[in-house]
Scaffold this motif. Sequence first.
Motif, PDB file in Angstrom:
ATOM      1  N   SER A 109      62.648 -56.592  22.926  1.00  0.00           N
ATOM      2  CA  SER A 109      62.145 -56.366  24.284  1.00  0.00           C
ATOM      3  C   SER A 109      60.621 -56.392  24.338  1.00  0.00           C
ATOM      4  CB  SER A 109      62.623 -55.007  24.800  1.00  0.00           C
ATOM      5  OG  SER A 109      62.020 -53.974  24.027  1.00  0.00           O
ATOM      6  N   GLY A 110      59.975 -56.283  23.189  1.00  0.00           N
ATOM      7  CA  GLY A 110      58.525 -56.221  23.151  1.00  0.00           C
ATOM      8  C   GLY A 110      57.999 -54.801  23.185  1.00  0.00           C
ATOM      9  N   MET A 111      58.904 -53.825  23.309  1.00  0.00           N
ATOM     10  CA  MET A 111      58.490 -52.424  23.368  1.00  0.00           C
ATOM     11  C   MET A 111      58.426 -51.794  21.972  1.00  0.00           C
ATOM     12  SD  MET A 111      60.602 -51.327  26.784  1.00  0.00           S
ATOM     13  CE  MET A 111      60.218 -49.605  26.588  1.00  0.00           C
ATOM     14  N   GLY A 112      59.008 -52.444  20.972  1.00  0.00           N
ATOM     15  CA  GLY A 112      58.993 -51.931  19.606  1.00  0.00           C
ATOM     16  C   GLY A 112      60.041 -50.857  19.371  1.00  0.00           C
ATOM     17  N   GLY A 113      60.427 -50.705  18.114  1.00  0.00           N
ATOM     18  CA  GLY A 113      61.346 -49.651  17.721  1.00  0.00           C
ATOM     19  C   GLY A 113      62.786 -49.878  18.114  1.00  0.00           C
ATOM     20  N   GLY A 114      63.115 -51.048  18.644  1.00  0.00           N
ATOM     21  CA  GLY A 114      64.462 -51.305  19.125  1.00  0.00           C
ATOM     22  C   GLY A 114      65.361 -51.954  18.087  1.00  0.00           C
ATOM     23  N   THR A 115      66.593 -52.193  18.498  1.00  0.00           N
ATOM     24  CA  THR A 115      67.607 -52.765  17.615  1.00  0.00           C
ATOM     25  C   THR A 115      67.180 -54.120  17.076  1.00  0.00           C
ATOM     26  OG1 THR A 115      69.325 -51.571  18.813  1.00  0.00           O
ATOM     27  CG2 THR A 115      70.028 -53.463  17.504  1.00  0.00           C
ATOM     28  N   ALA A 116      66.774 -55.024  17.953  1.00  0.00           N
ATOM     29  CA  ALA A 116      66.381 -56.361  17.508  1.00  0.00           C
ATOM     30  C   ALA A 116      65.182 -56.298  16.573  1.00  0.00           C
ATOM     31  CB  ALA A 116      66.088 -57.251  18.706  1.00  0.00           C
ATOM     32  N   ASP A 117      64.248 -55.392  16.844  1.00  0.00           N
ATOM     33  CA  ASP A 117      63.088 -55.222  15.964  1.00  0.00           C
ATOM     34  C   ASP A 117      63.535 -54.830  14.553  1.00  0.00           C
ATOM     35  OD1 ASP A 117      60.867 -55.528  17.965  1.00  0.00           O
ATOM     36  OD2 ASP A 117      61.867 -53.783  18.838  1.00  0.00           O
ATOM     37  N   ALA A 118      64.454 -53.892  14.461  1.00  0.00           N
ATOM     38  CA  ALA A 118      64.937 -53.436  13.154  1.00  0.00           C
ATOM     39  C   ALA A 118      65.657 -54.557  12.416  1.00  0.00           C
ATOM     40  CB  ALA A 118      65.845 -52.223  13.317  1.00  0.00           C
ATOM     41  N   VAL A 119      66.444 -55.343  13.147  1.00  0.00           N
ATOM     42  CA  VAL A 119      67.152 -56.469  12.518  1.00  0.00           C
ATOM     43  C   VAL A 119      66.146 -57.474  11.966  1.00  0.00           C
ATOM     44  CG1 VAL A 119      68.667 -58.452  12.954  1.00  0.00           C
ATOM     45  CG2 VAL A 119      69.266 -56.203  13.864  1.00  0.00           C
ATOM     46  N   LEU A 120      65.146 -57.823  12.761  1.00  0.00           N
ATOM     47  CA  LEU A 120      64.140 -58.787  12.307  1.00  0.00           C
ATOM     48  C   LEU A 120      63.380 -58.261  11.096  1.00  0.00           C
ATOM     49  CD1 LEU A 120      62.791 -60.057  15.742  1.00  0.00           C
ATOM     50  CD2 LEU A 120      64.367 -61.226  14.185  1.00  0.00           C
ATOM     51  N   GLU A 121      63.007 -56.977  11.114  1.00  0.00           N
ATOM     52  CA  GLU A 121      62.293 -56.385   9.985  1.00  0.00           C
ATOM     53  C   GLU A 121      63.164 -56.395   8.726  1.00  0.00           C
ATOM     54  OE1 GLU A 121      60.935 -52.512  11.234  1.00  0.00           O
ATOM     55  OE2 GLU A 121      59.902 -53.389  12.971  1.00  0.00           O
ATOM     56  N   ALA A 122      64.450 -56.077   8.884  1.00  0.00           N
ATOM     57  CA  ALA A 122      65.360 -56.084   7.736  1.00  0.00           C
ATOM     58  C   ALA A 122      65.466 -57.485   7.153  1.00  0.00           C
ATOM     59  CB  ALA A 122      66.735 -55.570   8.155  1.00  0.00           C
ATOM     60  N   ARG A 123      65.653 -58.462   8.013  1.00  0.00           N
ATOM     61  CA  ARG A 123      65.783 -59.844   7.534  1.00  0.00           C
ATOM     62  C   ARG A 123      64.501 -60.313   6.849  1.00  0.00           C
ATOM     63  NH1 ARG A 123      69.343 -62.131  12.639  1.00  0.00           N
ATOM     64  NH2 ARG A 123      71.361 -61.422  11.811  1.00  0.00           N
ATOM     65  N   GLU A 124      63.341 -59.958   7.409  1.00  0.00           N
ATOM     66  CA  GLU A 124      62.069 -60.332   6.788  1.00  0.00           C
ATOM     67  C   GLU A 124      61.915 -59.695   5.411  1.00  0.00           C
ATOM     68  OE1 GLU A 124      59.039 -59.264   9.603  1.00  0.00           O
ATOM     69  OE2 GLU A 124      59.595 -60.880  10.977  1.00  0.00           O
ATOM     70  N   ALA A 125      62.478 -58.498   5.237  1.00  0.00           N
ATOM     71  CA  ALA A 125      62.399 -57.796   3.954  1.00  0.00           C
ATOM     72  C   ALA A 125      63.491 -58.240   2.981  1.00  0.00           C
ATOM     73  CB  ALA A 125      62.498 -56.290   4.184  1.00  0.00           C
ATOM     74  N   GLY A 126      64.383 -59.143   3.421  1.00  0.00           N
ATOM     75  CA  GLY A 126      65.468 -59.604   2.561  1.00  0.00           C
ATOM     76  C   GLY A 126      66.645 -58.649   2.478  1.00  0.00           C
ATOM     77  N   LEU A 127      66.717 -57.703   3.387  1.00  0.00           N
ATOM     78  CA  LEU A 127      67.806 -56.731   3.408  1.00  0.00           C
ATOM     79  C   LEU A 127      69.009 -57.349   4.120  1.00  0.00           C
ATOM     80  CD1 LEU A 127      68.218 -53.705   2.603  1.00  0.00           C
ATOM     81  CD2 LEU A 127      67.703 -53.161   4.980  1.00  0.00           C
ATOM     82  N   PRO A 128      70.193 -57.318   3.516  1.00  0.00           N
ATOM     83  CA  PRO A 128      71.367 -57.858   4.190  1.00  0.00           C
ATOM     84  C   PRO A 128      71.669 -57.090   5.474  1.00  0.00           C
ATOM     85  CG  PRO A 128      71.842 -57.399   1.877  1.00  0.00           C
ATOM     86  CD  PRO A 128      70.502 -56.802   2.181  1.00  0.00           C
ATOM     87  N   VAL A 129      72.113 -57.817   6.500  1.00  0.00           N
ATOM     88  CA  VAL A 129      72.420 -57.225   7.798  1.00  0.00           C
ATOM     89  C   VAL A 129      73.848 -57.573   8.179  1.00  0.00           C
ATOM     90  CG1 VAL A 129      71.813 -57.168  10.254  1.00  0.00           C
ATOM     91  CG2 VAL A 129      70.012 -57.423   8.527  1.00  0.00           C
ATOM     92  N   ASP A 130      74.637 -56.560   8.493  1.00  0.00           N
ATOM     93  CA  ASP A 130      75.976 -56.746   9.051  1.00  0.00           C
ATOM     94  C   ASP A 130      75.867 -56.531  10.551  1.00  0.00           C
ATOM     95  OD1 ASP A 130      77.312 -57.087   6.550  1.00  0.00           O
ATOM     96  OD2 ASP A 130      77.311 -54.921   6.263  1.00  0.00           O
ATOM     97  N   VAL A 131      76.009 -57.597  11.332  1.00  0.00           N
ATOM     98  CA  VAL A 131      75.950 -57.479  12.789  1.00  0.00           C
ATOM     99  C   VAL A 131      77.340 -57.141  13.298  1.00  0.00           C
ATOM    100  CG1 VAL A 131      75.498 -58.675  14.964  1.00  0.00           C
ATOM    101  CG2 VAL A 131      74.005 -59.056  12.990  1.00  0.00           C
TER     102      VAL A 131
END
Length: 161
Positions: A130-152
């Motif tokens: 959303s651009g507001m930070g701290g949200g679900t999509a932000d966490a998913v993107l950060e996890a993926r950038e860090a190489g952390l597996p994500v189960d959606v």
Amino acid sequence: MTLAVTGHMDLTEDSVPLVRAALDTVLRRHSAEAGLVGVSCLARGSDALFAEAVLAHGGRLVVVVPSEDYRRDHVGADHAPVFDRLAAAADEVVVLPYRTAGRPAYDAANAVLLQRADRLVAVWNGEPPSGMGGGTADAVLEAREAGLPVDVVWPEGARRG
């Protein structure tokens, strides 16, 4: 196996059993592994559903509270009994050193979730941040950038309110 959660807070009433069943499926895959730990901020909706499922699968719960005022000022009266019950059941409650909740505290909470996790479980409809930070999509993107597996987790028929 340590699983952290991020997810939408505004699930419709009809979506709750669908998400609960989908979380059970994900946790069933990981609960056979020794030492299931779930990390959650216990926000209404996805976070609380995940925490309940972790406990139901015999896992340990770690709660990350974004700020000192979070429980008092940001947990609604209708969600407070659930928040309090789950926090009391947790093996560990980490209160971040922020006086008030807001973007810095929520971003820091997401960072702690990701640092502690082997995988991220995201109850997420796939929409961009959303651009507001701290949200679900932000966490998913950060996890993926860090190489952390994500189960959606977003079962057929799930909706946001």
